[in-house]
Scaffold this active site. Structure first.
Site, mmCIF file in Angstrom:
data_model
loop_
_atom_site.group_PDB
_atom_site.id
_atom_site.type_symbol
_atom_site.label_atom_id
_atom_site.label_comp_id
_atom_site.label_asym_id
_atom_site.label_seq_id
_atom_site.Cartn_x
_atom_site.Cartn_y
_atom_site.Cartn_z
ATOM 1 N N SER A 144 0.937 -1.184 0.096
ATOM 2 C CA SER A 144 -0.137 -0.026 0.108
ATOM 3 C C SER A 144 0.897 1.298 -0.128
ATOM 4 O O SER A 144 2.054 1.185 0.422
ATOM 5 C CB SER A 144 -0.879 0.028 1.265
ATOM 6 O OG SER A 144 -1.367 1.251 1.506
ATOM 7 N N TYR A 157 -1.605 -0.950 10.406
ATOM 8 C CA TYR A 157 -1.777 -1.354 9.210
ATOM 9 C C TYR A 157 -0.610 -0.798 8.365
ATOM 10 O O TYR A 157 -0.050 -1.761 7.769
ATOM 11 C CB TYR A 157 -2.973 -0.537 8.563
ATOM 12 C CG TYR A 157 -3.381 -0.710 7.092
ATOM 13 C CD1 TYR A 157 -3.943 -1.816 6.707
ATOM 14 C CD2 TYR A 157 -3.085 0.433 6.195
ATOM 15 C CE1 TYR A 157 -3.819 -2.283 5.316
ATOM 16 C CE2 TYR A 157 -3.171 0.207 4.612
ATOM 17 C CZ TYR A 157 -3.668 -1.290 4.445
ATOM 18 O OH TYR A 157 -4.027 -1.846 2.880
#
Ligand code: NDP
Length: 268
Positions: A144, A157
Site C-alpha cells: 500500500s 496497518y
C-alpha cells in the site's frame, strides 16, 4: 519483453472481492488458469462460474491465510490439480484504522498482522519451493502507499505494509538469480470493500479519502495484470504518489508538522 499469461497458473489470495476478484477476471481473460482463494467460498464459487461462463478456467479454494494448515491445503490442492504455480498474487488483507489505544489486541492488532504480514510470508514460503523447482515464477505482493508513508490512524496497518515492502525487497534479492521475480504493488485509496472493514464509522467519516481521489479497483487490477506481463520491482499507484512518498521520506519534519496538526485537531 511482455510475458504471455496464456496457460499460466495464477494463485490469488483475497480473490473474493476488490482487487483480487477483478484481477482474477482479467488474468482469466488473458488465458491464465486462476486459483481463487479467500474465506468466503460462496463468493469464490460465483466468480468461478462467471469466469467459466466467459470461457475461462478457474478453481475456488477456501483459505484463511492466518491459518497455516489451510495455506498448505490451498497450495497442495493447486499443485494436485495444475501441477505448478507460475504467479502468486499475495493480495489478502484488511486495515483497522484508528488511534492505537482504540485498537483491540485481537482482531485489530494480532489478526491484522497475522493476515497482512505473517500470512503473506507463509503463503510465499509454501509456494516458493515449487517455483524454485521449476526455475521460474513471479510473486506479486500487495502492500500500500501506507507501506511507504505512515499517517495517523494507520499505525498497525502501516506496520504490516512496511513489513510487506521489506519482505518483498529482501526476497527479490534472494531469488532473482534463480528465475523468480518478486514485485510489490503500492496503491493509494481505491473504492473496494476495504472501507467496510476499517472500523468505527465516526473515524472513517472524518478521515476517509474523498471519492474523487479514489482509484477504481478496475484500474488497480489492470495494472497488476500488466505487472505480471512486464515484471518490475515496484508499482506505486497512482504514479503521483511517488512524489508524495519522496517528499515524506526527504522532509519528514514537514510531513510530521502537518500530520501532527491533524492529530491535534481530532485526537482528544
Ligand atoms: P476487499 O476488502 O475488497 O478485499 C480483501 C480480500 O482479502 C477479500 O477477498 C477477503 O476475502 C480477503 N481476506 C481478508 N482476510 C482474509 C483472510 N484471513 N484469509 C484470506 N483472505 C482474506 O479490499 P481490497 O481489494 O481493497 O484489498 C485487497 C488488498 O489491497 C489488501 O491487502 C489491502 O490492504 C490492499 N490495499 C487496498 C487499498 C484500498 O484502498 N482498497 C489501498 C492499498 C492497498 P474473505 O473475506 O472472503 O476472506
Amino acid at each position: 519483453m511482455s510475458r504471455l499469461l496464456k496457460d499460466k497458473v495464477v494463485l490469488i489470495t483475497g480473490a473474493s472481492s476488490g482487487f483480487g476478484a477483478l484481477a482474477a477476471h482479467l488474468f482469466a481473460r488473458e488465458g491464465a488458469k486462476v486459483v481463487l482463494a479467500a474465506r468466503r467460498l460462496d463468493r469464490l464459487q460465483k466468480l468461478v462460474d462467471e469466469i467459466q461462463d466467459a470461457g475461462g478456467e478457474a478453481l475456488a479454494v477456501p483459505v484463511d491465510v492466518a491459518n497455516h494448515a489451510e495455506i498448505d491445503l490451498m497450495v497442495d490442492t493447486t499443485l494436485d490439480i495444475y501441477g505448478r504455480i507460475d504467479i502468486l498474487f499475495n493480495n489478502a488483507g484488511f486495515g483497522r484504522l484508528d488511534w492505537l489505544e482504540n485498537l483491540d489486541n485481537g482482531r485489530d492488532i494480532q489478526t491484522q498482522v497475522n493476515v497482512n504480514l505473517t500470512g503473506l510470508m507463509q503463503v510465499t514460503r509454501a509456494v516458493l519451493p515449487h517455483m524454485l523447482k521449476e526455475g521460474i515464477g513471479h510473486i506479486i505482493n500487495m502492500s500500500s502507499v501506507a507501506g511507504w508513508t505512515a499517517p495517523p490512524l494507520y499505525s498497525v496497518y502501516s506496520a504490516t505494509k512496511f513489513g510487506v515492502r521489506g519482505f518483498t525487497n529482501a526476497l527479490r534479492r534472494e531469488v532473482r538469480h534463480l528465475g523468480i521475480d518478486v514485485s510489490a504493488v503500492y496503491p493509494g485509496a481505491a473504492a473496494t470493500e476495504f472501507g467496510q472493514h476499517t472500523g468505527d464509522d465516526s473515524v472513517k467519516k472524518k478521515f476517509s479519502t474523498p471519492a474523487w481521489l479514489r482509484m477504481t479497483p478496475e484500474f488497480v487490477a489492470e495494472k497488476v495484470v500488466r505487472l505480471a506481463k512486464y515484471p518490475r520491482r515496484t508499482l506505486i499507484l497512482p504514479w503521483w504518489f511517488t512524489i508524495v512518498i519522496w517528499l515524506d521520506n526527504h522532509f519528514p519534519a514537514i510531513s510530521d508538522f502537518f500530520q501532527i496538526q491533524f492529530s491535534k485537531k481530532y485526537h482528544q
